[in-house]
Scaffold this motif. Structure first.
Motif, PDB file in Angstrom:
ATOM      1  N   ILE A  38     -34.935 -38.378  25.701  1.00  0.00           N
ATOM      2  CA  ILE A  38     -34.674 -38.961  23.945  1.00  0.00           C
ATOM      3  C   ILE A  38     -33.371 -39.021  23.433  1.00  0.00           C
ATOM      4  O   ILE A  38     -32.069 -39.467  23.062  1.00  0.00           O
ATOM      5  CB  ILE A  38     -35.480 -38.682  23.140  1.00  0.00           C
ATOM      6  CG1 ILE A  38     -36.252 -38.941  22.746  1.00  0.00           C
ATOM      7  CG2 ILE A  38     -35.347 -38.985  21.638  1.00  0.00           C
ATOM      8  CD1 ILE A  38     -37.430 -40.373  22.672  1.00  0.00           C
ATOM      9  N   GLN A  39     -32.906 -37.906  23.864  1.00  0.00           N
ATOM     10  CA  GLN A  39     -31.314 -37.159  23.720  1.00  0.00           C
ATOM     11  C   GLN A  39     -30.360 -38.224  24.684  1.00  0.00           C
ATOM     12  O   GLN A  39     -29.272 -37.655  24.473  1.00  0.00           O
ATOM     13  CB  GLN A  39     -30.949 -35.930  23.600  1.00  0.00           C
ATOM     14  CG  GLN A  39     -31.774 -34.950  22.562  1.00  0.00           C
ATOM     15  CD  GLN A  39     -31.182 -32.950  22.583  1.00  0.00           C
ATOM     16  OE1 GLN A  39     -30.930 -33.240  23.506  1.00  0.00           O
ATOM     17  NE2 GLN A  39     -31.870 -32.755  21.571  1.00  0.00           N
ATOM     18  N   VAL A  62     -40.856 -43.309  18.639  1.00  0.00           N
ATOM     19  CA  VAL A  62     -42.295 -43.100  19.058  1.00  0.00           C
ATOM     20  C   VAL A  62     -43.235 -44.046  19.033  1.00  0.00           C
ATOM     21  O   VAL A  62     -44.632 -44.425  20.161  1.00  0.00           O
ATOM     22  CB  VAL A  62     -42.903 -42.069  18.255  1.00  0.00           C
ATOM     23  CG1 VAL A  62     -44.251 -41.398  18.045  1.00  0.00           C
ATOM     24  CG2 VAL A  62     -42.022 -41.038  18.246  1.00  0.00           C
ATOM     25  N   PHE A  63     -43.246 -45.266  18.855  1.00  0.00           N
ATOM     26  CA  PHE A  63     -43.674 -45.998  18.959  1.00  0.00           C
ATOM     27  C   PHE A  63     -44.274 -46.871  20.777  1.00  0.00           C
ATOM     28  O   PHE A  63     -44.656 -47.058  20.921  1.00  0.00           O
ATOM     29  CB  PHE A  63     -43.280 -47.220  17.877  1.00  0.00           C
ATOM     30  CG  PHE A  63     -44.645 -48.894  18.272  1.00  0.00           C
ATOM     31  CD1 PHE A  63     -45.503 -47.978  18.148  1.00  0.00           C
ATOM     32  CD2 PHE A  63     -43.806 -49.746  18.860  1.00  0.00           C
ATOM     33  CE1 PHE A  63     -46.603 -50.021  17.729  1.00  0.00           C
ATOM     34  CE2 PHE A  63     -44.857 -50.406  18.685  1.00  0.00           C
ATOM     35  CZ  PHE A  63     -46.023 -51.353  18.176  1.00  0.00           C
ATOM     36  N   ARG A  89     -42.099 -36.652  17.881  1.00  0.00           N
ATOM     37  CA  ARG A  89     -40.546 -36.394  16.940  1.00  0.00           C
ATOM     38  C   ARG A  89     -40.246 -36.044  16.694  1.00  0.00           C
ATOM     39  O   ARG A  89     -38.908 -35.503  16.524  1.00  0.00           O
ATOM     40  CB  ARG A  89     -42.379 -36.711  15.747  1.00  0.00           C
ATOM     41  CG  ARG A  89     -41.475 -37.284  14.184  1.00  0.00           C
ATOM     42  CD  ARG A  89     -41.692 -38.761  14.193  1.00  0.00           C
ATOM     43  NE  ARG A  89     -40.596 -39.235  12.257  1.00  0.00           N
ATOM     44  CZ  ARG A  89     -39.901 -39.480  12.321  1.00  0.00           C
ATOM     45  NH1 ARG A  89     -38.887 -39.807  13.530  1.00  0.00           N
ATOM     46  NH2 ARG A  89     -39.472 -39.322  11.173  1.00  0.00           N
ATOM     47  N   ASP A  90     -41.339 -34.389  16.806  1.00  0.00           N
ATOM     48  CA  ASP A  90     -40.271 -33.064  16.572  1.00  0.00           C
ATOM     49  C   ASP A  90     -39.498 -32.458  18.163  1.00  0.00           C
ATOM     50  O   ASP A  90     -38.620 -32.020  17.800  1.00  0.00           O
ATOM     51  CB  ASP A  90     -41.668 -31.918  17.159  1.00  0.00           C
ATOM     52  CG  ASP A  90     -40.881 -30.425  16.965  1.00  0.00           C
ATOM     53  OD1 ASP A  90     -41.040 -30.236  15.688  1.00  0.00           O
ATOM     54  OD2 ASP A  90     -41.310 -29.496  17.579  1.00  0.00           O
ATOM     55  N   LEU A 107     -47.452 -47.138  21.826  1.00  0.00           N
ATOM     56  CA  LEU A 107     -47.693 -48.425  22.439  1.00  0.00           C
ATOM     57  C   LEU A 107     -48.662 -47.930  24.234  1.00  0.00           C
ATOM     58  O   LEU A 107     -49.595 -48.006  24.552  1.00  0.00           O
ATOM     59  CB  LEU A 107     -46.824 -48.957  23.407  1.00  0.00           C
ATOM     60  CG  LEU A 107     -46.539 -50.669  23.508  1.00  0.00           C
ATOM     61  CD1 LEU A 107     -47.818 -51.375  21.546  1.00  0.00           C
ATOM     62  CD2 LEU A 107     -45.351 -51.730  22.942  1.00  0.00           C
ATOM     63  N   PRO A 108     -47.772 -47.020  24.900  1.00  0.00           N
ATOM     64  CA  PRO A 108     -48.144 -47.044  26.192  1.00  0.00           C
ATOM     65  C   PRO A 108     -49.818 -46.217  26.407  1.00  0.00           C
ATOM     66  O   PRO A 108     -50.539 -47.045  27.019  1.00  0.00           O
ATOM     67  CB  PRO A 108     -47.240 -45.198  26.882  1.00  0.00           C
ATOM     68  CG  PRO A 108     -46.206 -46.337  26.088  1.00  0.00           C
ATOM     69  CD  PRO A 108     -46.577 -46.440  24.435  1.00  0.00           C
TER      70      PRO A 108
END
Lengths: 566, 355
Positions: free
Chosen positions: B110-111, A203-204, A194-195, A209-210
């Motif tokens: 993610i980015q 995140v999920f 998240r950070d 999940l993994p």
């Protein structure tokens, strides 16, 4: 580089050491001998007899049974049915179990306690209560299908009905396994993601999940094993959709075709054991979650409305279904003729008390006899497996764990062909039923015993030993009190599971000893759903009262609430 | 590297509700300004609110009141993924199902950065951390120190405006802790990143930081350079929390433009001060154990404890019913005292701090 090989001499030395360690302590040696004998006689030998019988025709070696079994189209269909059913039920159960587990560990939901209780209820209840009430709900005269919707030709018997029933029966297995694993995921791992910029969904998708993949595979396989081995539900609601577990019984007992029955039993056993092996040695070993170990801080529960709401309503729906299903059986037992005459009546109970009180008495008595034996034996085996080095340890560990994977019908058939002849004629007696109860319910107790022993430092027992206690004294004065929670819950589950066992005992009932579950099945078979409901209600009552009494006794004995978990 | 950002906490408060419905104030109306590129440490005993403060800056806890600014932008309504911070966790919090490379690359992926940029930046940071030969290891195959380095790399690669540390060294053994402390400071100075570091270890705080923020029971007791908080603690709590402290009663004799004459147990000392005092004012003073010289004729006291530490001979003496700690540096070749012997000592005037 040359591999380090253990020389013969070193092995011999090791063996001798173990031997002296084993023989030095006569009480322990006797116990080990007893356990090994019991496991050999009542698990290994019956299986061997089945295998042998499947290759025998009038005393000669033959492959005829296998030839017949594999060329019969109906058998191939049954095999296909079993696999398809297992697959379908395992997938749906794992999904529902995961949603329940996720909402338990991750979401801030109202009524969480109710959801948990509902998710565990099917585990402690008789196996075919759900099947029975599904007939009351969705059958030809069903409350919903006929009463509410006015349909007249619904057929609940078959694949769909069976999937519905088995999913409600087995999703708790997936739930319990997955909720344990989810709680072990370190929240800071997800916080780190998240950070680093991941949204909740990310995140999920990329972390939670993994991390759960091995757990999900595990849950899938466990449910698969249970579904394949399930006997009661397919018997009640399977209709023409026959599964292997049912066919073993129909072939072996119904058609008196022991040869054909044993072949099917061997096939069923192979399926179950290979699934079990995959689960235990392949999937079970692959876990990321233990890597991170201790959870660093409590998880911040998710409160976002758009996540919580759909899951909440889903949980509510399943909870409603399970609740409805359990409410219906007692209701059905007080109604004159379900679907036609809904007036209240005690006629079914009158029938039970006039004609068929024996099965209730017999079942309760035999379960009461077997429960303490199971409890003690399970703890002794757990103790031996975790704490002692001796010859035959691997055998004990492997056999007692394997017996979880052996379908009840296979063991039932094995007992019938093994113990209906000299030197040990046990069929028709209460003893064989007690033995069946013990062997079928013990593995769960062993497992929880092993789990709790592994958390206790062995030096505590060593201290007692060092201070002069014999190994028997160490067990009764130190070990057993420390693993009290596992022991007590083993007692309760042992009793409950004995009371509700169908698959094995259906082979073993006799004119002298009939079992409650078998009586219910035969009432369903002849279409007396009301009487079956009355029997089931009494069964639920006995089980509930037993759990309640044990709870009372235990709190009196000073066991804390936390000691008591099923 | 991107520009380092400053952090401002304004009247920040965090209240929790306990299980039994009681309200606990974890962080009580604190104000703090961190300049861009500065390394500051939140130091305090457990339960002082330092971790809660850090987690509020990262976005994992929502303040009950007050506001947080990162780089002049109010971030109160931003979730952790939207804040320009990167946190190094106490337990490393590496993704157990990913190897080193993928752990470090996670945030960049993610980015949705291009593959080449991801690999370039990840490799650069792993070079900087001297971990380039470990990229295919998974967390379970690494030691605690290695995992901590990956955790740091994973945060640094994001080039965040603010780098946050939550007791990152507390799970390491003593030697490794010293080494990592040095590495963190070196890398932080090299990249010039704003850093906020939470710890309960005063040595760690002093050796790492430009500024130390001493917290206690949800409030800030003192903000200062390591020298200031050690030599001129604002109160007895700070004095006791940071290092060993001898706190004694004394009386001002006279004050004259930054210099006081002070009476300590009937001996007169001259001390430089920042504050104004009046004659005959009763005060408390701090003298660190190393600020006491032995074999000086000012006082004598009975030795109650004498421990040889190699670099120091540590004494405890009974001084007018009070225990006073004394460190005699480099005892090699000097006279040492045993228990129940009488030891003569005096205070070093430059080492006296008046509260």
């Amino acid at each position: 580089m040359k591999k380090n090989k253990i020389t013969f001499k070193a092995r011999w030395h090791h063996f001798k050491q173990k031997l002296t360690k084993t023989t030095r302590d006569p009480i322990m040696m006797m116990t080990i001998l007893f356990v090994i004998t019991a496991l050999s006689l009542f698990i290994i030998y019956p299986l061997y007899k089945i295998l042998r019988e499947s290759f025998m025709l009038q005393g000669n070696f033959t492959l005829t049974h296998y030839e017949k079994a594999f060329t019969l189209p109906s058998n191939l269909e049954i095999l296909r049915n079993t696999i398809v059913l297992g697959f379908t039920v395992a997938i749906i159960s794992t999904i529902i179990g995961f949603i329940f587990a996720y909402s338990n560990a991750y979401l801030k939901l109202p009524n969480k306690k109710i959801f948990n209780a509902i998710a565990i209820l099917p585990i402690v209840s008789p196996p075919f209560v759900i099947a029975l009430s599904t007939i009351l709900l969705f059958g030809r005269k069903g409350l919903i299908t006929n009463g509410l919707l006015g349909w007249t030709n619904t057929n609940v018997y078959g694949f769909k009905g069976l999937v519905f029933v088995q999913v409600l029966t087995f999703f708790p297995i997936a739930f319990l396994l997955l909720v344990g694993l989810l709680q072990k995921i370190d929240p800071s791992v997800e916080e780190a993601a998240r950070d680093l910029g991941a949204s909740r969904w990310n995140v999920f998708k990329t972390i939670t999940l993994p991390l759960m993949v091995p757990g999900l595979a595990n849950a899938f396989l466990l449910v698969f094993i249970q579904t394949v081995a399930d006997f009661g539900n397919p018997m009640v609601i399977g209709g023409n959709y026959t599964t292997l577990a049912v066919q073993v019984y129909l072939q072996g007992i119904g058609n008196y075709d022991i040869g054909g029955g044993t072949v099917l039993a061997v096939i069923l056993l192979m399926i179950s054991i290979s699934l079990f092996m995959i689960q235990k040695y392949f999937v079970g070993k692959k876990s990321y979650i233990t890597v991170t170990g201790k959870v660093s801080r409590a998880r911040e529960l998710i409160t976002d409305k758009h996540i919580i709401r759909p899951i909440y309503y889903f949980n509510l729906f399943i909870t409603f279904l399970v609740g409805l299903v359990y409410a219906l059986v007692p209701l059905g037992s007080f109604v004159k003729l379900w679907g036609i005459d809904y007036s209240l009546s005690l006629s079914h109970y009158k029938y039970v008390f006039d004609v068929g009180l024996e099965p209730i008495k017999d079942t309760t008595m035999l379960a009461l006899i077997s429960t303490p034996i199971t409890g003690i034996l399970a703890m002794i085996i757990a103790f031996l497996v975790v704490r002692r080095e001796f010859i035959g340890k691997n055998f004990i560990e492997f056999t007692s764990m394997l017996s979880i994977a052996i379908p009840g019908t296979v063991i039932g058939l094995g007992y019938v062909i093994t113990y209906n002849q000299k030197p040990l004629v046990l069929t028709g007696t209460g003893i064989i039923l007690v033995i069946a109860f013990i062997m079928r319910t013990m593995p769960v107790g062993i497992r929880s015993g092993i789990a709790s022993l592994q958390q206790i430092d062995p030096s505590i027992e060593e201290a007692a030993h060092d201070l002069g206690a014999s190994s028997a004294k160490v067990f009764t004065s130190v070990t057993l009190p420390m693993i009290r929670p596992a022991f007590f819950s083993g007692l309760v589950t042992g009793f409950v599971r004995s009371m509700t066992l169908v698959s094995t005992v259906i082979f073993l009932v006799s004119a002298k000893y009939n079992m409650l579950t078998v009586a219910i099945l035969s009432q369903v078979d002849v279409g007396r759903i009301g009487v079956a409901s009355a029997y089931s209600t009494i069964l639920i009552l006995i089980v509930t009262v037993a759990i309640w009494i044990m709870k009372m006794l235990l709190s009196r004995l000073g066991a804390s609430q936390g000691d008591f978990e099923i | 590297m991107k520009e380092a950002k400053g952090v401002v906490l304004k009247n920040l408060t965090k209240k929790f509700l306990t299980q039994d419905g009681k309200e606990v104030v974890a962080v009580d109306n604190i104000n703090l300004e961190v300049n861009p590129g500065e390394f500051i440490t939140l130091l305090g005993p457990s339960g002082c609110g330092k971790t809660t403060t850090l987690r509020m800056i990262a976005g994992f806890e929502t303040p009950s009141s007050g506001e947080i600014l990162i780089g002049n932008q109010i971030v109160d309504n931003l979730t952790p993924d939207k804040r320009d911070t990167a946190l190094v966790f106490q337990n490393y919090a590496l993704f157990p199902h990913m190897d080193v490379y993928n752990n470090v690359a996670y945030g960049l992926k993610i980015q949705k950065k291009s593959k080449s940029e991801v690999s370039e930046r990840v490799n650069k940071i792993l070079d900087l951390m001297k971990m380039e030969d470990m990229i295919y290891r998974v967390p379970s195959q690494m030691s605690g120190g290695q995992q901590q380095r990956v955790s740091l790399a994973r945060a640094l690669v994001m080039e965040p405006g603010v780098l946050l540390f939550d007791e990152p060294l507390s799970n390491l053994d003593a030697k490794l802790r010293l080494h990592m402390r040095y590495e963190i400071r070196k890398i932080q100075q090299k990249v010039g990143i704003t850093s906020i570091y939470v710890t309960h270890d005063q040595e760690e705080a002093m050796s790492l930081s430009d500024k130390v923020v001493v917290m206690n029971k949800g409030i800030i007791e003192q903000i200062g350079t390591p020298q200031e908080i050690y030599q001129k603690p604002i109160n007895e709590f700070v004095a006791n929390f940071i290092g060993a402290a001898n706190i004694l009663d004394a009386e001002i004799i006279e004050y004259n433009e930054g210099i006081v004459k002070i009476n300590i147990y009937d001996k007169e000392y001259t001390v430089n001060v920042d504050k104004v005092y009046e004659a005959r004012q009763k005060v408390r003073i701090l003298v660190r154990p190393e600020g006491i010289t032995i074999d000086k004729d000012d006082f004598d006291a009975l030795v109650t404890k004498s421990v040889y530490m190699g670099d120091n001979q540590e004494y405890e003496v009974d001084f007018n019913g009070k225990i006073v700690q004394i460190n005699n540096h480099n005892p090699f070749g000097k006279k040492t005292y045993k228990e129940n012997e009488i030891l003569k000592f005096g205070f070093d005037e430059r080492s006296i701090h008046i509260f």
